[in-house]
Motif scaffolding. Structure first.
Motif, short mmCIF file in Angstrom:
data_model
loop_
_atom_site.label_atom_id
_atom_site.label_comp_id
_atom_site.label_asym_id
_atom_site.label_seq_id
_atom_site.Cartn_x
_atom_site.Cartn_y
_atom_site.Cartn_z
N LEU A 1 2.16 1.64 -3.56
CA LEU A 1 1.09 2.12 -4.43
C LEU A 1 0.82 3.61 -4.21
CD1 LEU A 1 -1.50 -0.79 -4.47
CD2 LEU A 1 -0.23 0.13 -6.40
N PHE A 2 0.82 4.01 -2.96
CA PHE A 2 0.59 5.42 -2.65
C PHE A 2 1.67 6.30 -3.27
CE2 PHE A 2 1.54 9.03 0.15
CZ PHE A 2 0.38 9.76 -0.04
N LEU A 3 2.92 5.91 -3.10
CA LEU A 3 4.02 6.69 -3.67
C LEU A 3 3.98 6.70 -5.19
CD1 LEU A 3 6.99 5.74 -1.30
CD2 LEU A 3 5.76 7.91 -1.42
N ARG B 1 4.85 12.12 -6.25
CA ARG B 1 5.67 13.07 -5.50
C ARG B 1 7.09 12.55 -5.33
NH1 ARG B 1 2.29 16.42 -1.27
NH2 ARG B 1 0.34 16.50 -2.38
N PHE C 1 0.82 -1.22 0.00
CA PHE C 1 0.00 0.00 0.00
C PHE C 1 0.85 1.26 0.00
CE2 PHE C 1 -3.55 -2.67 1.84
CZ PHE C 1 -4.29 -2.66 0.67
N LEU C 2 1.96 1.24 0.71
CA LEU C 2 2.86 2.39 0.71
C LEU C 2 3.48 2.60 -0.66
CD1 LEU C 2 4.24 4.61 2.41
CD2 LEU C 2 6.07 2.98 2.86
N LEU D 1 1.23 6.34 -7.12
CA LEU D 1 0.07 7.08 -7.63
C LEU D 1 0.10 8.56 -7.29
CD1 LEU D 1 -2.75 4.49 -6.92
CD2 LEU D 1 -1.65 5.01 -9.09
N SER D 2 0.78 8.93 -6.21
CA SER D 2 0.78 10.35 -5.83
C SER D 2 1.70 11.18 -6.70
CB SER D 2 1.16 10.51 -4.36
OG SER D 2 2.51 10.16 -4.17
#
Length: 117
Positions: A21-23, A28, A18-19, A25-26
């Motif tokens: 995927l977050f990085l 940043r 999940f971490l 998709l974000s």
């Protein structure tokens, strides 16, 4: 014991997924220059620290802090007056307010509240 270890391993794996995927998709990855630079009250920290500082602004800030602190000291007086209703408490509160009033008059007479140079 084996089931607990397996559940911990699975939870760490899911948290990592999940971490990631977050990085992803974000978007940043590259930090913005403005966001990564330190901010110090409107002054650029990379320039000289010997920038002229407005003394009037500093004095007004100190006056504000002093009178703000004195207003905070008045709050227990109001609570005491509502519960005790004693004459000594009322007189000490009035003396404190009179001293505050003369302090404001002195600062006004001195010209500390004027912003015109």
């Amino acid at each position: 014991m084996g089931l607990t270890f397996l559940m911990c391993l699975l939870s760490f794996f899911l948290a990592g997924v999940f971490l990631g995927l977050f990085l992803l998709l974000s978007g940043r990855f590259l930090a913005d220059r403005e966001k990564s630079s330190p901010f110090e009250c409107g002054f650029d920290p990379k320039d000289s620290a010997r920038i002229p500082f407005s003394m009037r602004y500093f004095l007004l800030a100190v006056i504000f802090l002093v009178f703000d602190l004195e207003i905070v000291l008045l709050i227990p007086l109001v609570l005491m007056l509502s519960s005790m209703k004693s004459l000594g408490c009322l007189l000490s509160g009035m003396l404190f307010i009179i001293i505050l009033f003369f302090g404001v008059l002195y600062e006004w007479w001195e010209g500390s509240f004027n912003w015109i140079y």
